[in-house]
Scaffold this active site. Structure first.
Site, PDB file in Angstrom:
ATOM      1  N   LYS A  65       0.804  -1.231   0.000  1.00 16.03           N
ATOM      2  CA  LYS A  65       0.000   0.000   0.000  1.00 16.03           C
ATOM      3  C   LYS A  65       0.838   1.285   0.000  1.00 16.03           C
ATOM      4  O   LYS A  65       0.453   2.272  -0.614  1.00 16.03           O
ATOM      5  CB  LYS A  65      -0.954   0.000   1.202  1.00 16.03           C
ATOM      6  CG  LYS A  65      -2.108  -1.005   1.056  1.00 16.03           C
ATOM      7  CD  LYS A  65      -3.033  -0.917   2.258  1.00 16.03           C
ATOM      8  CE  LYS A  65      -4.322  -1.693   2.028  1.00 16.03           C
ATOM      9  NZ  LYS A  65      -5.310  -1.432   3.085  1.00 16.03           N
ATOM     10  N   ASP A 102     -10.172   3.298   2.466  1.00 16.24           N
ATOM     11  CA  ASP A 102     -10.449   2.620   3.743  1.00 16.24           C
ATOM     12  C   ASP A 102     -11.204   3.527   4.722  1.00 16.24           C
ATOM     13  O   ASP A 102     -12.124   3.075   5.412  1.00 16.24           O
ATOM     14  CB  ASP A 102      -9.150   2.126   4.393  1.00 16.24           C
ATOM     15  CG  ASP A 102      -8.659   0.829   3.765  1.00 16.24           C
ATOM     16  OD1 ASP A 102      -9.484   0.088   3.200  1.00 16.24           O
ATOM     17  OD2 ASP A 102      -7.446   0.561   3.844  1.00 16.24           O
TER      18      ASP A 102
HETATM   19  N1  LIG Z   1     -12.819  -4.385   7.794  1.00 19.09           N
HETATM   20  C1  LIG Z   1     -11.908  -3.983   6.934  1.00 19.09           C
HETATM   21  O1  LIG Z   1     -12.192  -3.558   5.809  1.00 19.09           O
HETATM   22  C2  LIG Z   1     -10.455  -4.022   7.347  1.00 19.09           C
HETATM   23  C3  LIG Z   1      -9.526  -3.213   6.679  1.00 19.09           C
HETATM   24  C4  LIG Z   1      -8.186  -3.257   7.083  1.00 19.09           C
HETATM   25  C5  LIG Z   1      -7.808  -4.099   8.116  1.00 19.09           C
HETATM   26  N2  LIG Z   1      -8.743  -4.877   8.726  1.00 19.09           N
HETATM   27  C6  LIG Z   1      -8.353  -5.740   9.846  1.00 19.09           C
HETATM   28  O2  LIG Z   1      -7.801  -4.914  10.856  1.00 19.09           O
HETATM   29  C7  LIG Z   1      -6.810  -5.611  11.590  1.00 19.09           C
HETATM   30  C8  LIG Z   1      -5.555  -4.759  11.691  1.00 19.09           C
HETATM   31  O3  LIG Z   1      -5.023  -4.547  10.402  1.00 19.09           O
HETATM   32  P1  LIG Z   1      -3.684  -3.673  10.191  1.00 19.09           P
HETATM   33  O4  LIG Z   1      -3.405  -3.696   8.742  1.00 19.09           O
HETATM   34  O5  LIG Z   1      -3.779  -2.380  10.895  1.00 19.09           O
HETATM   35  O6  LIG Z   1      -2.608  -4.595  10.943  1.00 19.09           O
HETATM   36  P2  LIG Z   1      -1.183  -4.159  11.526  1.00 19.09           P
HETATM   37  O7  LIG Z   1      -0.649  -2.975  10.798  1.00 19.09           O
HETATM   38  O8  LIG Z   1      -0.385  -5.409  11.562  1.00 19.09           O
HETATM   39  O9  LIG Z   1      -1.492  -3.692  13.041  1.00 19.09           O
HETATM   40  C9  LIG Z   1      -1.894  -4.640  13.998  1.00 19.09           C
HETATM   41  C10 LIG Z   1      -2.296  -3.938  15.282  1.00 19.09           C
HETATM   42  O10 LIG Z   1      -2.734  -4.937  16.229  1.00 19.09           O
HETATM   43  C11 LIG Z   1      -1.978  -4.808  17.425  1.00 19.09           C
HETATM   44  N3  LIG Z   1      -1.764  -6.118  18.046  1.00 19.09           N
HETATM   45  C12 LIG Z   1      -1.425  -7.277  17.421  1.00 19.09           C
HETATM   46  N4  LIG Z   1      -1.288  -8.273  18.330  1.00 19.09           N
HETATM   47  C13 LIG Z   1      -1.542  -7.713  19.548  1.00 19.09           C
HETATM   48  C14 LIG Z   1      -1.567  -8.216  20.891  1.00 19.09           C
HETATM   49  N5  LIG Z   1      -1.302  -9.512  21.165  1.00 19.09           N
HETATM   50  N6  LIG Z   1      -1.887  -7.359  21.909  1.00 19.09           N
HETATM   51  C15 LIG Z   1      -2.159  -6.058  21.653  1.00 19.09           C
HETATM   52  N7  LIG Z   1      -2.150  -5.524  20.400  1.00 19.09           N
HETATM   53  C16 LIG Z   1      -1.845  -6.353  19.369  1.00 19.09           C
HETATM   54  C17 LIG Z   1      -0.660  -4.196  16.995  1.00 19.09           C
HETATM   55  O11 LIG Z   1      -0.036  -3.605  18.110  1.00 19.09           O
HETATM   56  P3  LIG Z   1       1.564  -3.350  18.109  1.00 19.09           P
HETATM   57  O12 LIG Z   1       1.772  -2.047  17.380  1.00 19.09           O
HETATM   58  O13 LIG Z   1       1.890  -3.293  19.544  1.00 19.09           O
HETATM   59  O14 LIG Z   1       2.201  -4.520  17.410  1.00 19.09           O
HETATM   60  C18 LIG Z   1      -1.161  -3.178  15.956  1.00 19.09           C
HETATM   61  O15 LIG Z   1      -1.676  -2.028  16.587  1.00 19.09           O
HETATM   62  C19 LIG Z   1      -6.607  -6.942  10.862  1.00 19.09           C
HETATM   63  O16 LIG Z   1      -7.331  -7.921  11.556  1.00 19.09           O
HETATM   64  C20 LIG Z   1      -7.229  -6.700   9.495  1.00 19.09           C
HETATM   65  O17 LIG Z   1      -7.751  -7.884   8.922  1.00 19.09           O
HETATM   66  C21 LIG Z   1     -10.057  -4.840   8.375  1.00 19.09           C
END
Ligand SMILES: NC(=O)c1ccc[n+]([C@@H]2O[C@H](COP(=O)([O-])OP(=O)(O)OC[C@H]3O[C@@H](n4cnc5c(N)ncnc54)[C@H](OP(=O)(O)O)[C@@H]3O)[C@@H](O)[C@H]2O)c1
Length: 279
Positions: A65, A102
């Site tokens: 992205k 998004d």
């Molecule tokens: N509905 C939709 O259209 C849509 C769109 C985009 C994404 N999503 C979903 O949103 C989620 C996040 O996506 P992303 O792209 O932002 O992922 P990302 O960049 O990998 O960020 C993941 C986030 O989750 C936190 N996290 C992961 N494991 C954790 C734990 N054990 N305890 C506390 N915090 C934890 C991370 O914290 P740290 O910074 O501390 O690692 C970070 O803030 C995914 O499940 C994705 O499928 C949905």
């Protein structure tokens, strides 16, 4: 015949083809939507030759992205502010343009499913500081004057994200999230916790006002443990699938010339694909 695709690495999990192929069929459009698995080192070359690959545009998913934004000749305000693009299209001269839909998807879904979310909103809490949180903060800042509390397990990541968006975003300690809910009228989970095969989000909703809207952008499962708990105590809830469906609308319109609708039938079509994955 217009062709578009989703580019990712990996890309097999993407549900974008389900959505766009549904619309192509529904509107009787002679078009196609493919999946393209492209390695990071090959992404610039692939996008540079998008027309040669037969495409008028593309969705872009992880990990491309940020690169998509860098490679585009123009980008909309959302993509620039978020620092990432998820939708690309070529103009008549072959120039590449980028957008990030998004935030649009998240806000359109929230407005549709909880129209009163912003009425008397004291503060909103966003959990997580990853790529999705960037888009959601951008959308919320534009839509509400309320203070936005940002909590993330890794403090430095939250701090750097808040810095991007200025004084409207206040970083709070991950450990203080439960108590801070007392002032919140909106809670958004953007962490990956609660996803199939991930631990549930660890949060105590005890202090959250009962009228506060709780939304999760995780959509597999559709009802995350957070949403189940919130609904049980009477909070209005909004699941994450609507964001996914609405973010697809602007791209489809660009590539195929019809503004598609997010309908219950489309939703049911995608829900049918959310079967628990084999362990
Ligand atoms: N509905 C939709 O259209 C849509 C769109 C985009 C994404 N999503 C979903 O949103 C989620 C996040 O996506 P992303 O792209 O932002 O992922 P990302 O960049 O990998 O960020 C993941 C986030 O989750 C936190 N996290 C992961 N494991 C954790 C734990 N054990 N305890 C506390 N915090 C934890 C991370 O914290 P740290 O910074 O501390 O690692 C970070 O803030 C995914 O499940 C994705 O499928 C949905």
């Amino acid at each position: 015949m217009a062709r578009a695709c989703v580019i990712g690495w990996p890309v097999a999990h993407s549900r974008s083809p389900l959505i766009h192929r549904y619309w192509l069929q529904h509107y009787g459009i002679d078009g196609a939507y493919e999946k393209e698995a492209v390695r990071p080192e090959d992404f610039a070359g692939f996008v540079g030759a998008l027309a040669d690959h037969g495409y008028v545009g593309a969705n872009v998913t992880l990990p491309h992205k940020e690169a998509a934004l860098r490679l585009a000749r123009t980008a909309d305000a959302a993509a620039i502010a978020i620092g990432a693009a998820n939708t690309l299209w070529l103009d008549g001269d072959g120039a590449l343009h980028a957008s990030n839909t998004d935030a649009y998807g998240f806000m359109t879904n929230l407005d549709a499913e909880a129209p009163a979310w912003n009425e008397g909103l004291g503060a909103a809490m966003v959990l997580g500081a990853g790529g999705a949180a960037r888009a959601i903060l951008y959308g919320l800042i534009k839509a509400t004057d309320a203070k936005i509390l940002l909590a993330n397990r890794t403090w430095a990541r939250a701090k750097s994200l808040a810095h991007r968006f200025g004084a409207r975003v206040e970083v709070i300690d991950w450990e203080t999230r439960n108590a801070a809910l007392a002032t919140c009228g909106l809670l958004v989970n953007t962490t990956s916790l609660g996803m199939t095969r991930q631990a549930p989000l660890d949060i105590d909703l005890g202090a959250l006002p009962r009228e506060a809207v709780v939304t999760d952008i995780v959509y597999n499962p559709l009802l995350t443990p957070l949403l189940v708990t919130a609904a049980k105590r009477g909070n209005p809830t909004v699941d994450g699938l609507g964001m996914l469906l609405h973010q697809a609308v602007p791209g489809f319109e660009r590539w195929f010339g019809v503004r598609p609708e997010v309908t219950p039938a489309l939703r049911a079509h995608v829900v049918a694909s959310l079967k628990p994955e084999p362990a």
